[in-house]
Design a protein around this motif. Structure first.
Motif, PDB file in Angstrom:
ATOM      1  N   THR A   1      10.936  16.097  -6.823  1.00 37.93           N
ATOM      2  CA  THR A   1      10.505  17.499  -7.885  1.00 37.93           C
ATOM      3  C   THR A   1      11.488  18.452  -7.622  1.00 37.93           C
ATOM      4  O   THR A   1      11.411  19.208  -8.401  1.00 37.93           O
TER       5      THR A   1
ATOM      6  N   ILE B   1       7.751  14.129  -2.918  1.00 37.44           N
ATOM      7  CA  ILE B   1       8.027  15.668  -2.876  1.00 37.44           C
ATOM      8  C   ILE B   1       9.234  16.052  -3.384  1.00 37.44           C
ATOM      9  O   ILE B   1       9.695  16.764  -3.962  1.00 37.44           O
TER      10      ILE B   1
ATOM     11  N   LEU C   1       4.558   6.299   5.679  1.00 41.77           N
ATOM     12  CA  LEU C   1       3.294   6.987   4.695  1.00 41.77           C
ATOM     13  C   LEU C   1       3.795   8.374   4.846  1.00 41.77           C
ATOM     14  O   LEU C   1       3.844   9.062   4.021  1.00 41.77           O
ATOM     15  N   PHE C   2       4.441   9.003   6.262  1.00 40.66           N
ATOM     16  CA  PHE C   2       4.794  10.245   6.302  1.00 40.66           C
ATOM     17  C   PHE C   2       5.926  10.409   5.290  1.00 40.66           C
ATOM     18  O   PHE C   2       6.140  11.567   4.565  1.00 40.66           O
TER      19      PHE C   2
ATOM     20  N   LYS D   1       0.918  11.671 -10.448  1.00 39.16           N
ATOM     21  CA  LYS D   1       0.682  13.130 -10.497  1.00 39.16           C
ATOM     22  C   LYS D   1       1.688  14.118 -11.020  1.00 39.16           C
ATOM     23  O   LYS D   1       1.394  15.280 -11.774  1.00 39.16           O
ATOM     24  N   PHE D   2       2.893  13.875 -10.657  1.00 40.60           N
ATOM     25  CA  PHE D   2       4.087  14.539 -11.234  1.00 40.60           C
ATOM     26  C   PHE D   2       4.397  14.050 -12.551  1.00 40.60           C
ATOM     27  O   PHE D   2       5.493  14.870 -13.330  1.00 40.60           O
TER      28      PHE D   2
ATOM     29  N   LEU E   1       1.676   1.771  -3.544  1.00 35.99           N
ATOM     30  CA  LEU E   1       0.748   2.389  -4.057  1.00 35.99           C
ATOM     31  C   LEU E   1       0.545   3.910  -3.949  1.00 35.99           C
ATOM     32  O   LEU E   1       0.266   4.657  -4.850  1.00 35.99           O
ATOM     33  N   VAL E   2       0.615   4.470  -2.569  1.00 33.54           N
ATOM     34  CA  VAL E   2       0.573   5.709  -2.371  1.00 33.54           C
ATOM     35  C   VAL E   2       1.470   6.752  -2.860  1.00 33.54           C
ATOM     36  O   VAL E   2       1.227   7.767  -3.640  1.00 33.54           O
TER      37      VAL E   2
ATOM     38  N   PHE F   1       4.440  -2.536  -5.808  1.00 37.51           N
ATOM     39  CA  PHE F   1       2.850  -2.823  -5.718  1.00 37.51           C
ATOM     40  C   PHE F   1       2.370  -4.068  -5.918  1.00 37.51           C
ATOM     41  O   PHE F   1       1.739  -4.880  -5.328  1.00 37.51           O
TER      42      PHE F   1
ATOM     43  N   PRO G   1       0.926  -1.138  -0.070  1.00 37.25           N
ATOM     44  CA  PRO G   1      -0.137  -0.015  -0.140  1.00 37.25           C
ATOM     45  C   PRO G   1       0.940   1.408   0.043  1.00 37.25           C
ATOM     46  O   PRO G   1       0.324   2.274  -0.640  1.00 37.25           O
TER      47      PRO G   1
ATOM     48  N   LYS H   1       1.179   9.578  -5.918  1.00 43.53           N
ATOM     49  CA  LYS H   1       1.704  10.789  -5.579  1.00 43.53           C
ATOM     50  C   LYS H   1       2.595  11.165  -7.036  1.00 43.53           C
ATOM     51  O   LYS H   1       2.584  12.291  -7.388  1.00 43.53           O
TER      52      LYS H   1
ATOM     53  N   GLN I   1       5.648  10.345   1.160  1.00 41.01           N
ATOM     54  CA  GLN I   1       5.357  11.231   0.643  1.00 41.01           C
ATOM     55  C   GLN I   1       6.447  12.411   0.365  1.00 41.01           C
ATOM     56  O   GLN I   1       6.401  13.274  -0.462  1.00 41.01           O
ATOM     57  N   LEU I   2       6.997  12.735   1.736  1.00 37.92           N
ATOM     58  CA  LEU I   2       8.186  13.858   1.559  1.00 37.92           C
ATOM     59  C   LEU I   2       9.139  13.271   0.714  1.00 37.92           C
ATOM     60  O   LEU I   2       9.620  14.004   0.040  1.00 37.92           O
TER      61      LEU I   2
END
Lengths: 361, 97
Positions: A269, A266, A258-259, A76-77, A68-69, A229, A65, A73, A262-263
């Motif tokens: 980018t 990000i 998960l924290f 989207k980029f 997947l997250v 995944f 999972p 994310k 995501q970081l």
């Protein structure tokens, strides 16, 4: 009922906090380079008294999972090549099954020590070759960036892209061209086998997409999340059918990672491509040292060399684990510094745009 | 300002959902352990749990970083640099043979 739950350890607050923290750092690295984390989580769980197979299975359950997250994310980029991820993911699943059989065979023939030795030797060989290559390439890419050159694809990738095998050609957006799936299948398979062996298939999956297929580093690390995944979900189901998944452990690691993931996503980018390669190479080589230190211990236990004294074994185990944590923290630090530098530069730029009279499309 | 408020509401919503899920998991620990140890088709339990948790917690962490102002690099930055020098071609008189 007691018999049913005998595989699972009791959790206290210290264990929960420890798993959360390791998950957080593991996730950060994972979101950034598209692999990693698992190689410290599995031994981390085992050091808490979790049986090896439960640790591997629960680790897999938290990974899919999370992948997947991370994949959503980064999609989207515009960094994910879903088609390449699925094609390689399916062949990776087959690799996982074969890898698991090999593990079982080694465990039956040589016991836990044999399987630990197998895992460590695989780590040292794979990380030695891939880590060195990635790091050397990162230096080259850095020079190219300075001279404002585009990321170049390797000679092997050029050859792979030039081969035309009718009926097997598929267009992949990350490569910008058609490539025969006959090349992607063995790469995915090897990634899965490595995932079943050392729990980090991305150490092979990401560099193979970059150097053999010719995908950009950012897209390779993002696409690896799709492979992870597909592989993770199949693997989790298989292990859960044999009652090896401890969902409590998996969800605690997930809470932290998960924290982080995501970081890390990000962070990609804001950095140049070579930065991802540097982080990947540095982590690989530090982990190599960590695993390498344990080889004499296992060789001694198997009777191949004179067994080491208990004190030496304890020292080697502690140093090895500490080095592994240092690897993750080093990676996390590099990512955080790059991210915050990028963020502050971006904010300054946005301010200039907001105050200037120039309108931006 | 309205966008910030919306993000905060979403953060709180997914925060509460995530906290409830985790509380449920640990309050019912004996049942959870038994379900995990059943095997067979019960293998769907950890898989589905992982999906539900990752959806709620994934959204929560997403809005968490957004609320803190840590977001991905915006495409507009690239557009501004692209807009300036590249499109301004130097005009020179050329000799024609």
């Amino acid at each position: 009922m007691i018999e049913l739950t005998s595989n699972f350890v009791d959790l206290n607050w210290m264990n929960v906090m420890y798993l959360f923290f390791v998950g957080l750092v593991g996730g950060l690295v994972s979101g950034f380079i598209g692999s990693g984390g698992a190689f410290v989580l599995t031994p981390g769980m085992m050091s808490m008294g979790v049986p090896g197979l439960v640790a591997v299975a629960s680790n897999m359950c938290h990974k899919f999972p999370k992948a997947l997250v991370g994949a959503i994310k980064r999609a989207k980029f515009g960094q994910v090549d879903v088609k390449l991820g699925l094609v390689m993911g399916v062949s990776a699943e087959a690799g996982v099954l074969l890898g698991a059989h090999i593990q079982e065979y080694i465990k039956k023939s040589f016991g836990d020590v044999g399987s630990n030795l197998y895992v460590s030797v695989a780590f040292v060989i794979v990380l030695g070759i891939v880590g060195t290559y990635v790091l050397l390439d990162a230096m080259k890419t850095k020079d190219n960036e300075r001279e404002n050159k585009n990321e170049e694809i390797t000679k092997i990738a050029k050859w792979v892209q030039s081969v035309n095998i009718p009926g097997t050609m598929v267009y992949f957006k990350s490569l910008g061209t058609k490539v025969s799936v006959l090349f992607t299948i063995p790469l995915g398979f090897a990634t899965g086998m490595l995932a079943a062996t050392i729990a980090v298939g991305g150490f092979l999956g990401v560099p193979s997409m970059m150097y053999i297929l010719g995908a950009p580093a950012i897209m390779s690390s993002a696409t690896e999340l799709v492979i992870a995944f597909v592989m993770g979900m199949g693997g989790t189901f298989k292990y859960a059918m044999s009652e090896f998944v401890d969902i409590r452990l998996a969800m605690i690691i997930l809470a932290g990672s998960l924290f982080g993931v995501q970081l890390g996503a990000i962070g990609t980018t804001y950095v140049k491509d070579y930065m991802i390669k540097i982080v990947m190479g540095v982590i690989m080589l530090i982990v190599l040292v960590s695993r390498g230190l344990m080889i004499p211990v296992y060789l001694g236990q198997l009777g191949v060399i004179t067994p080491l004294s208990d004190a030496t074994v304890t020292i080697l185990k502690t140093v090895s684990f500490a080095i592994m944590l240092i690897a993750l923290l080093t990676g996390a630090l590099i990512i955080c510094v790059a991210l915050f530098k990028g963020l502050s530069a971006e904010r300054k730029l946005q301010k200039i745009i907001a105050t200037s009279s120039v309108t931006v499309k | 300002m309205a966008r910030k408020k919306k993000t905060l509401v979403k953060l709180l919503f997914f925060g509460v959902v995530t906290a409830t899920l985790y509380a449920g998991l640990f309050i019912n620990e004996p049942i959870v352990k038994t379900l995990c140890a059943r095997g067979g088709l019960y293998a769907l339990f950890p898989v589905l749990t992982a999906f539900v948790f990752s959806f709620a917690h994934g959204n929560f962490t997403n809005y968490f970083w957004q609320t803190l102002g840590i977001e991905a690099k915006k495409k507009t930055t690239e557009l501004t640099t692209y807009d300036r020098p590249v499109e301004r071609k130097e005009v020179r008189t050329q000799l024609r043979a």
